[in-house]
Design an enzyme around this catalytic site. Structure first.
Site, PDB file in Angstrom:
ATOM      1  N   GLU A  47      30.497  65.001 -30.532  1.00  0.00           N
ATOM      2  CA  GLU A  47      30.039  65.724 -29.338  1.00  0.00           C
ATOM      3  C   GLU A  47      28.754  65.066 -28.813  1.00  0.00           C
ATOM      4  O   GLU A  47      27.895  64.689 -29.610  1.00  0.00           O
ATOM      5  CB  GLU A  47      29.721  67.175 -29.757  1.00  0.00           C
ATOM      6  CG  GLU A  47      29.087  68.031 -28.684  1.00  0.00           C
ATOM      7  CD  GLU A  47      28.612  69.397 -29.231  1.00  0.00           C
ATOM      8  OE1 GLU A  47      28.220  69.475 -30.413  1.00  0.00           O
ATOM      9  OE2 GLU A  47      28.656  70.375 -28.461  1.00  0.00           O
ATOM     10  N   LYS A 127      33.796  71.939 -22.713  1.00  0.00           N
ATOM     11  CA  LYS A 127      33.585  72.936 -23.780  1.00  0.00           C
ATOM     12  C   LYS A 127      33.570  74.363 -23.232  1.00  0.00           C
ATOM     13  O   LYS A 127      32.848  74.668 -22.274  1.00  0.00           O
ATOM     14  CB  LYS A 127      32.273  72.626 -24.496  1.00  0.00           C
ATOM     15  CG  LYS A 127      31.964  73.496 -25.704  1.00  0.00           C
ATOM     16  CD  LYS A 127      30.721  72.948 -26.401  1.00  0.00           C
ATOM     17  CE  LYS A 127      30.330  73.717 -27.635  1.00  0.00           C
ATOM     18  NZ  LYS A 127      29.149  73.120 -28.305  1.00  0.00           N
ATOM     19  N   CYS A 172      32.979  71.154 -30.871  1.00  0.00           N
ATOM     20  CA  CYS A 172      32.047  71.836 -31.784  1.00  0.00           C
ATOM     21  C   CYS A 172      32.343  73.313 -31.992  1.00  0.00           C
ATOM     22  O   CYS A 172      33.257  73.665 -32.710  1.00  0.00           O
ATOM     23  CB  CYS A 172      30.609  71.607 -31.335  1.00  0.00           C
ATOM     24  SG  CYS A 172      29.450  72.053 -32.657  1.00  0.00           S
TER      25      CYS A 172
HETATM   26  N1  CDV Z   1      26.960  72.279 -30.855  1.00  0.00           N
HETATM   27  C1  CDV Z   1      27.458  73.432 -31.363  1.00  0.00           C
HETATM   28  O1  CDV Z   1      28.360  74.043 -30.790  1.00  0.00           O
HETATM   29  N2  CDV Z   1      26.882  73.904 -32.498  1.00  0.00           N
HETATM   30  C2  CDV Z   1      27.221  75.151 -33.102  1.00  0.00           C
HETATM   31  C3  CDV Z   1      26.022  75.695 -33.838  1.00  0.00           C
HETATM   32  C4  CDV Z   1      24.927  76.090 -32.890  1.00  0.00           C
HETATM   33  C5  CDV Z   1      26.369  76.872 -34.700  1.00  0.00           C
HETATM   34  C6  CDV Z   1      28.382  75.050 -34.070  1.00  0.00           C
HETATM   35  O2  CDV Z   1      29.294  75.895 -33.987  1.00  0.00           O
HETATM   36  O3  CDV Z   1      28.394  74.186 -34.943  1.00  0.00           O
END
Ligand code: CDV
Length: 311
Positions: A47, A127, A172
């Protein structure tokens, strides 16, 4: 004839604020060459792979925020990645921050693209599950201000035909939500690419810290198994601008098993030969959605019990 795709998860060590995009791309090209030498068809980057993960700190100046975004793709700095991929005939997945003017207004997204072996972009995802908050929280060792800097993705979870199979993308925090996988599963996805920046410490919920790797793997393994798909999870790892990130990049089979994992918190390739037909027997038996998924009964139960879904 087996449909085997050799995939390289290109974990990146930290990228500091002072590092140029050109330097990051140079590291990514080195990994791309290594991946090609190992027979990879496609290489998967994390990401927001071109810069430090700036949502970890508060920025008030709009121009400074924009400086972390790409106005076009390929951008000047990422073009060498496209050129090298075309030369090597290797596909790639890249996470980056996107400035979009298509509607006339400026919009900012946390985006990923899928590029084929000819260097053409064949898929784009923005996202949807943006973690964190909008307002500055001064005093915290670091923050997650994704809700401040990005709009919620407007392209949905969709799958694309590519690399001889059906490919999907998420980014993510999306990986923690079963519906991200299920929407792709309903499109018969066979491989999901996802990059992440996950801190090892959670300033506001420190009780979660000890479970970082467990929850990372739990989410991806469950998503892979329950939708009979490969999942390639690729981290930005190590200490970046004072934020320790968990790393732990993995390639997960449709059986839910982890077949390869990163051993370091630095630039590292994790490679696996992935049979795209491995999920077929699950899709035709345990997870035959058409046969066993009782959507009409889920609705009926809600109606009969008077259960009202929360807002
Ligand atoms: N970049 C992200 O989406 N990070 C989140 C953190 C903040 C919990 C994740 O789900 O890994």
């Amino acid at each position: 004839m087996p449909r085997v795709l050799t995939v390289a998860a290109a974990q990146l060590g930290p990228i500091q604020r002072s590092d140029s995009r050109a330097a990051a791309v140079e590291r990514m090209i080195a990994l791309m060459r290594e991946a090609k030498a190992m027979g990879a068809d496609v290489i998967v980057y994390p990401e927001a792979a071109l810069t430090a993960f700036f949502p970890h700190w508060f920025i008030s100046d709009d121009r400074e925020i924009d400086s972390y975004f790409e106005r076009e793709m390929p951008s000047t700095d990422s073009k060498p990645l496209f050129d090298e991929a075309r030369r090597l005939k290797i596909g790639f997945h890249l996470g980056y921050c996107e400035l979009d003017y298509a509607t006339g207004a400026k919009r900012r997204f946390n985006t990923a693209i899928l590029v084929d072996k000819q260097g053409e972009i064949i898929g784009k995802y923005r996202k949807i599950h943006l973690p964190g908050y909008v307002e500055n929280r001064p005093g915290a060792p670091f923050q997650n201000l994704e809700k401040r800097y990005f709009e919620v993705g407007d392209l949905g979870f969709r799958a694309w035909r590519g690399f001889g199979g059906v490919m999907g993308m998420m980014i993510c925090n999306d990986r923690r939500w079963p519906e991200s996988y299920r929407v792709l599963g309903l499109q018969d996805v066979e491989m999901i690419f996802l990059g992440y920046n996950t801190p090892a410490h959670h300033p506001f919920t420190p009780e979660h810290d000890r479970l970082g790797h467990f929850h990372n793997e739990l989410s991806m393994q469950a998503g892979a198994y329950q939708n009979a798909t490969w999942v390639v999870g690729v981290a930005k790892a190590g200490v970046e601008e004072g934020v320790d990130q968990i790393g732990g990049s993995v390639i997960v089979a449709p059986t839910g098993e982890i077949v390869a994992r990163a051993l370091t918190n630095a630039d590292e390739l994790v490679v696996a030969r992935c049979d795209l037909d491995l999920g077929r027997s699950y899709k035709e038996s345990t997870f035959n959605f058409a046969k066993h998924r009782r959507v009409e009964h889920y609705k009926m139960i809600v109606e009969r019990t008077g259960a009202i879904p929360p807002n």
